[in-house]
Motif scaffolding. Sequence first.
Motif, PDB file in Angstrom:
ATOM      1  N   MET A  33     -13.032  28.049  88.376  1.00  0.00           N
ATOM      2  CA  MET A  33     -13.214  27.177  89.540  1.00  0.00           C
ATOM      3  C   MET A  33     -12.894  27.875  90.854  1.00  0.00           C
ATOM      4  N   LYS A  34     -12.558  29.179  90.756  1.00  0.00           N
ATOM      5  CA  LYS A  34     -12.261  29.988  91.947  1.00  0.00           C
ATOM      6  C   LYS A  34     -11.162  29.346  92.800  1.00  0.00           C
ATOM      7  N   ARG A  35     -10.065  29.016  92.119  1.00  0.00           N
ATOM      8  CA  ARG A  35      -8.908  28.450  92.812  1.00  0.00           C
ATOM      9  C   ARG A  35      -7.732  29.417  92.724  1.00  0.00           C
ATOM     10  N   PRO A  36      -6.942  29.541  93.787  1.00  0.00           N
ATOM     11  CA  PRO A  36      -5.751  30.393  93.717  1.00  0.00           C
ATOM     12  C   PRO A  36      -4.805  29.897  92.622  1.00  0.00           C
ATOM     13  N   LEU A  37      -4.115  30.832  91.987  1.00  0.00           N
ATOM     14  CA  LEU A  37      -3.190  30.497  90.903  1.00  0.00           C
ATOM     15  C   LEU A  37      -1.779  30.881  91.329  1.00  0.00           C
ATOM     16  N   LEU A  38      -0.894  29.891  91.419  1.00  0.00           N
ATOM     17  CA  LEU A  38       0.511  30.134  91.736  1.00  0.00           C
ATOM     18  C   LEU A  38       1.285  30.245  90.422  1.00  0.00           C
ATOM     19  N   VAL A  39       1.868  31.430  90.180  1.00  0.00           N
ATOM     20  CA  VAL A  39       2.578  31.679  88.930  1.00  0.00           C
ATOM     21  C   VAL A  39       4.066  31.806  89.235  1.00  0.00           C
ATOM     22  N   GLU A  40       4.860  30.888  88.706  1.00  0.00           N
ATOM     23  CA  GLU A  40       6.306  30.910  88.923  1.00  0.00           C
ATOM     24  C   GLU A  40       7.028  31.148  87.595  1.00  0.00           C
ATOM     25  N   GLY A  41       8.265  31.613  87.700  1.00  0.00           N
ATOM     26  CA  GLY A  41       9.060  31.858  86.500  1.00  0.00           C
ATOM     27  C   GLY A  41      10.104  32.919  86.775  1.00  0.00           C
ATOM     28  N   PRO A  42      11.043  33.123  85.839  1.00  0.00           N
ATOM     29  CA  PRO A  42      12.096  34.119  86.033  1.00  0.00           C
ATOM     30  C   PRO A  42      11.521  35.530  86.198  1.00  0.00           C
ATOM     31  N   ALA A  43      12.294  36.401  86.814  1.00  0.00           N
ATOM     32  CA  ALA A  43      11.869  37.796  86.943  1.00  0.00           C
ATOM     33  C   ALA A  43      11.745  38.427  85.559  1.00  0.00           C
ATOM     34  N   GLY A  44      10.677  39.176  85.360  1.00  0.00           N
ATOM     35  CA  GLY A  44      10.547  39.928  84.124  1.00  0.00           C
ATOM     36  C   GLY A  44       9.801  39.239  83.011  1.00  0.00           C
ATOM     37  N   VAL A  45       9.124  38.115  83.306  1.00  0.00           N
ATOM     38  CA  VAL A  45       8.370  37.427  82.245  1.00  0.00           C
ATOM     39  C   VAL A  45       6.897  37.839  82.221  1.00  0.00           C
ATOM     40  N   GLY A  46       6.487  38.673  83.171  1.00  0.00           N
ATOM     41  CA  GLY A  46       5.111  39.183  83.121  1.00  0.00           C
ATOM     42  C   GLY A  46       4.169  38.564  84.126  1.00  0.00           C
ATOM     43  N   LYS A  47       4.683  38.072  85.250  1.00  0.00           N
ATOM     44  CA  LYS A  47       3.814  37.442  86.254  1.00  0.00           C
ATOM     45  C   LYS A  47       2.915  38.484  86.926  1.00  0.00           C
ATOM     46  N   THR A  48       3.530  39.555  87.396  1.00  0.00           N
ATOM     47  CA  THR A  48       2.744  40.623  88.027  1.00  0.00           C
ATOM     48  C   THR A  48       1.827  41.276  87.009  1.00  0.00           C
ATOM     49  N   GLU A  49       2.340  41.457  85.808  1.00  0.00           N
ATOM     50  CA  GLU A  49       1.544  42.090  84.750  1.00  0.00           C
ATOM     51  C   GLU A  49       0.320  41.256  84.418  1.00  0.00           C
ATOM     52  N   LEU A  50       0.433  39.939  84.558  1.00  0.00           N
ATOM     53  CA  LEU A  50      -0.715  39.066  84.315  1.00  0.00           C
ATOM     54  C   LEU A  50      -1.863  39.422  85.267  1.00  0.00           C
ATOM     55  N   ALA A  51      -1.553  39.575  86.551  1.00  0.00           N
ATOM     56  CA  ALA A  51      -2.598  39.921  87.520  1.00  0.00           C
ATOM     57  C   ALA A  51      -3.195  41.292  87.201  1.00  0.00           C
ATOM     58  N   LYS A  52      -2.334  42.240  86.867  1.00  0.00           N
ATOM     59  CA  LYS A  52      -2.820  43.584  86.538  1.00  0.00           C
ATOM     60  C   LYS A  52      -3.747  43.548  85.317  1.00  0.00           C
ATOM     61  N   THR A  53      -3.347  42.768  84.315  1.00  0.00           N
ATOM     62  CA  THR A  53      -4.142  42.729  83.084  1.00  0.00           C
ATOM     63  C   THR A  53      -5.465  42.000  83.309  1.00  0.00           C
ATOM     64  N   LEU A  54      -5.438  40.934  84.124  1.00  0.00           N
ATOM     65  CA  LEU A  54      -6.687  40.234  84.437  1.00  0.00           C
ATOM     66  C   LEU A  54      -7.659  41.176  85.159  1.00  0.00           C
ATOM     67  N   ALA A  55      -7.138  41.986  86.072  1.00  0.00           N
ATOM     68  CA  ALA A  55      -7.993  42.953  86.760  1.00  0.00           C
ATOM     69  C   ALA A  55      -8.555  43.969  85.770  1.00  0.00           C
ATOM     70  N   GLN A  56      -7.698  44.375  84.858  1.00  0.00           N
ATOM     71  CA  GLN A  56      -8.124  45.378  83.864  1.00  0.00           C
ATOM     72  C   GLN A  56      -9.233  44.839  82.972  1.00  0.00           C
ATOM     73  N   VAL A  57      -9.028  43.654  82.395  1.00  0.00           N
ATOM     74  CA  VAL A  57     -10.012  43.153  81.427  1.00  0.00           C
ATOM     75  C   VAL A  57     -11.294  42.667  82.100  1.00  0.00           C
ATOM     76  N   SER A  58     -11.201  42.300  83.388  1.00  0.00           N
ATOM     77  CA  SER A  58     -12.410  41.870  84.105  1.00  0.00           C
ATOM     78  C   SER A  58     -13.084  43.031  84.829  1.00  0.00           C
ATOM     79  N   GLN A  59     -12.443  44.202  84.771  1.00  0.00           N
ATOM     80  CA  GLN A  59     -12.966  45.407  85.418  1.00  0.00           C
ATOM     81  C   GLN A  59     -13.149  45.200  86.921  1.00  0.00           C
ATOM     82  N   ARG A  60     -12.194  44.480  87.511  1.00  0.00           N
ATOM     83  CA  ARG A  60     -12.189  44.289  88.957  1.00  0.00           C
ATOM     84  C   ARG A  60     -11.099  45.153  89.582  1.00  0.00           C
TER      85      ARG A  60
END
Length: 291
Positions: A33-60
């Motif tokens: 739906m092309k909506r921004p995603l706000l990801v909250e949670g404790p440090a070290g649960v993989g929030k930043t890694e989620l963005a990196k992995t989405l870029a990787q698998v989508s080749q963006r």
Amino acid sequence: MFKSIDDLISRLEQAGYYLNRDAATVIYLAWQMKRPLLVEGPAGVGKTELAKTLAQVSQRELIRLQCYEGLDESKALYEWDYQKQLLWIQANLRDELKWSDAKSVLYTREFLLERPLLKALTADKETVLLIDELDKSEEEFESFLLETLSEYQVTIPEYGTIKATSIPAIIITSNSAREFSEALRRRCFHLYLDYPSPETELTIIRRKVPDIDERLGREVVHFVHLLRKQNLRKPPSIAETVDWAHALVSLNVVSLGKELVHNTMMLLVKYREDFQKIAGKLDYLLLSGAK
């Protein structure tokens, strides 16, 4: 891009990132739906890694804006290239340059230095824009972001409005250091990421440390989960658990012991007071299910 929620889960797992279905559903819908995603949670649960992995698998391309106290538009959005503007003025002085003529030239795209937000909006191809740790910036910067999050555009006073050439997938992360406004939350889909279940974390360790013994892997996960319940200043992150598992394998360890844990625990806890607290409880923790 992603054909279904299952397709999203499968692609992320192939890249070594594991999600439960509820979290994957929110991510899938935000992406579709092309909506921004706000990801909250404790440090070290993989929030930043989620963005990196989405870029990787989508080749963006991943474009990252690291937030901090004092972050302003010039660092996040744009800056005028003053040196280039000065050179242009000096080069045209002999032509009896008028200010009205100069102004019409100096504030054009040629003299605009793109920072992460503008770069993501003007990219020819769709990107993943990571706005990392937004909670560290001030409320004024959060308000400044609202136009981008709702309209996918920015307004530069001297230039005008620039609309997105291609709409980026926007991932905003927060460690909940401060509360966000309702205006920001209204514009985003929300996802709360917590530490993974023991079984999921064991799966991650098996994937990242394939040589680890099954018994040792389970002991590592149980011990780390016990540490996270000890009210530490900084509980161990998933990445630190993986680092510890790597270290234990490199030491040819097959099972946890008190001396071994004491000597390697600095890979899991990063503050002296946390180390001292855990060191005094090692017997109890190792007898409470870590083995």
